[in-house]
Write a protein that holds these residues in place. Sequence first.
Motif, PDB file in Angstrom:
ATOM      1  N   LYS A 160      -3.807   8.739   1.623  1.00 60.34           N
ATOM      2  CA  LYS A 160      -4.505   7.604   1.293  1.00 60.34           C
ATOM      3  C   LYS A 160      -3.572   6.783   0.902  1.00 60.34           C
ATOM      4  O   LYS A 160      -3.174   6.508  -0.245  1.00 60.34           O
ATOM      5  N   ALA A 162      -0.991   3.852  -0.280  1.00 61.32           N
ATOM      6  CA  ALA A 162      -0.957   2.559  -1.152  1.00 61.32           C
ATOM      7  C   ALA A 162      -0.766   1.358  -0.355  1.00 61.32           C
ATOM      8  O   ALA A 162      -0.307   1.359   0.886  1.00 61.32           O
ATOM      9  N   GLU A 163      -1.807   0.362  -0.635  1.00 61.76           N
ATOM     10  CA  GLU A 163      -1.967  -0.869   0.082  1.00 61.76           C
ATOM     11  C   GLU A 163      -1.100  -1.941  -0.604  1.00 61.76           C
ATOM     12  O   GLU A 163      -0.841  -2.020  -1.644  1.00 61.76           O
ATOM     13  N   THR A 165      -0.528  -6.281  -0.383  1.00 61.76           N
ATOM     14  CA  THR A 165      -1.336  -7.455  -0.289  1.00 61.76           C
ATOM     15  C   THR A 165      -0.655  -8.693   0.048  1.00 61.76           C
ATOM     16  O   THR A 165      -1.070  -9.849   0.431  1.00 61.76           O
ATOM     17  N   THR A 283       9.186   1.836  -5.702  1.00 62.45           N
ATOM     18  CA  THR A 283       7.830   1.492  -6.091  1.00 62.45           C
ATOM     19  C   THR A 283       7.723   0.512  -6.782  1.00 62.45           C
ATOM     20  O   THR A 283       6.896  -0.399  -6.770  1.00 62.45           O
ATOM     21  N   GLN A 293      -0.534  -1.637  -4.476  1.00 62.23           N
ATOM     22  CA  GLN A 293      -1.631  -1.181  -5.194  1.00 62.23           C
ATOM     23  C   GLN A 293      -1.555   0.350  -5.325  1.00 62.23           C
ATOM     24  O   GLN A 293      -1.965   0.960  -4.117  1.00 62.23           O
ATOM     25  N   ILE A 294      -0.941   0.958  -6.205  1.00 65.90           N
ATOM     26  CA  ILE A 294      -0.706   2.465  -6.189  1.00 65.90           C
ATOM     27  C   ILE A 294      -2.045   3.165  -6.371  1.00 65.90           C
ATOM     28  O   ILE A 294      -2.695   2.520  -7.461  1.00 65.90           O
ATOM     29  N   THR A 295      -2.387   4.124  -5.606  1.00 68.54           N
ATOM     30  CA  THR A 295      -3.342   4.966  -5.515  1.00 68.54           C
ATOM     31  C   THR A 295      -3.212   6.134  -6.479  1.00 68.54           C
ATOM     32  O   THR A 295      -1.919   6.614  -6.424  1.00 68.54           O
ATOM     33  N   ALA A 296      -4.373   6.871  -6.808  1.00 66.27           N
ATOM     34  CA  ALA A 296      -4.092   8.191  -7.522  1.00 66.27           C
ATOM     35  C   ALA A 296      -3.457   9.233  -6.575  1.00 66.27           C
ATOM     36  O   ALA A 296      -2.468  10.021  -7.025  1.00 66.27           O
ATOM     37  N   THR A 297      -3.707   9.407  -5.199  1.00 64.81           N
ATOM     38  CA  THR A 297      -3.154  10.182  -4.280  1.00 64.81           C
ATOM     39  C   THR A 297      -1.764   9.994  -4.330  1.00 64.81           C
ATOM     40  O   THR A 297      -0.946  10.807  -4.133  1.00 64.81           O
ATOM     41  N   PHE A 298      -1.447   8.669  -4.124  1.00 64.99           N
ATOM     42  CA  PHE A 298       0.025   8.126  -3.967  1.00 64.99           C
ATOM     43  C   PHE A 298       0.981   8.792  -5.065  1.00 64.99           C
ATOM     44  O   PHE A 298       2.108   9.149  -4.878  1.00 64.99           O
ATOM     45  N   SER A 300       0.218  11.081  -7.290  1.00 65.80           N
ATOM     46  CA  SER A 300       0.422  12.448  -7.289  1.00 65.80           C
ATOM     47  C   SER A 300       1.408  13.077  -6.416  1.00 65.80           C
ATOM     48  O   SER A 300       2.257  13.924  -6.701  1.00 65.80           O
TER      49      SER A 300
END
Length: 338
Positions: A160, A162-163, A165, A283, A293-298, A300
Amino acid sequence: MANEPVSVVFKLYCLSIMTLVAAAYTVALRYTRTIASADMYFSTTAVFITEVIKLALSVVMLSKETGSPTRMKNTIVEHIFRSPKELLKLSVPSIVYAIQNNMAFLALSNLDAAVYQVTYQLKIPCTALCTVLMLNRSLSRLQWFSVFMLCGGVTLVQWKPAETTKVQIEQNPFLGFVAIAIAVLCSGFAGVYFEKVLKSSDTSLWIRNIQMYLSGIVVTLAGVYMTDGSNVIEKGFFFGYTPWVCFVVFLLSVGGLYTSVVVKYTDNIMKGFSAAAAIVLSTVASVFLFGLQITATFASGAVMVCVSIYLYGLPKQDTSKLTRQDGDKESRQKLITV
């Protein structure tokens, strides 16, 4: 020379420069490839210019190594003009590195700098596999564990991603991942192949670099002609070049040469910290520059990659010394028994 004392300050300096170059190159290249502009430069010309600069720098370093123009001239004549087989041998990594550099431009056109920086660490298991197959070396259990851990971390990052914008161009993450996968394979193979060539003779590192970059100039120029030939003729070789593009070319040129200095004066643990720090810097820069936009999976996955890099760089345990110690203990026990 290999055992000359090096101060901690100098090691930290090398580490800092290597980290900044790696992070700045990734972020700057991403920036130049995501600006919505009709004046987008041709990546093939940038790769070609890089080879020319590397060749010039290698000639300068060879002149310092030989000490006199006459000696340098004789060395070049002997190893370049009278050694076509050696040039042909070094054309292999030249082609592979040319593909790798072009794939980096394609990958960073479709992936965020932080995602690229993390995923690109797959070069470690790729290099490890090539080392085992081509140089007949072995890896410790901890290194194999770190390799699988790194692959797991990269999987989380890509699971998943990170996106961003603030990117103004259309992106294809799948294409970006394919490009970086090709770059990783090229990096692993070319690096180990070049190391094997270096250790097969006593030829100077700078002579080998000159042989490789001469081939690289021919290969990358052919790439310019085949990929962007008509556009270059119409718009010009330096179409779309800005100070930022020149900065990317500069970083790509000196980065590889500077890495050799870092490898000479530091160790694997420091290189691991450098790679991890470069991921963190990329990052942070992506958050501010590209709206990452940092995700939890990224997060980890990135942590797993950083830890695996550190574990991979830990020195191997000297098993032969332990075996001798065990043998000594057995001998003492037998003497006591007798």
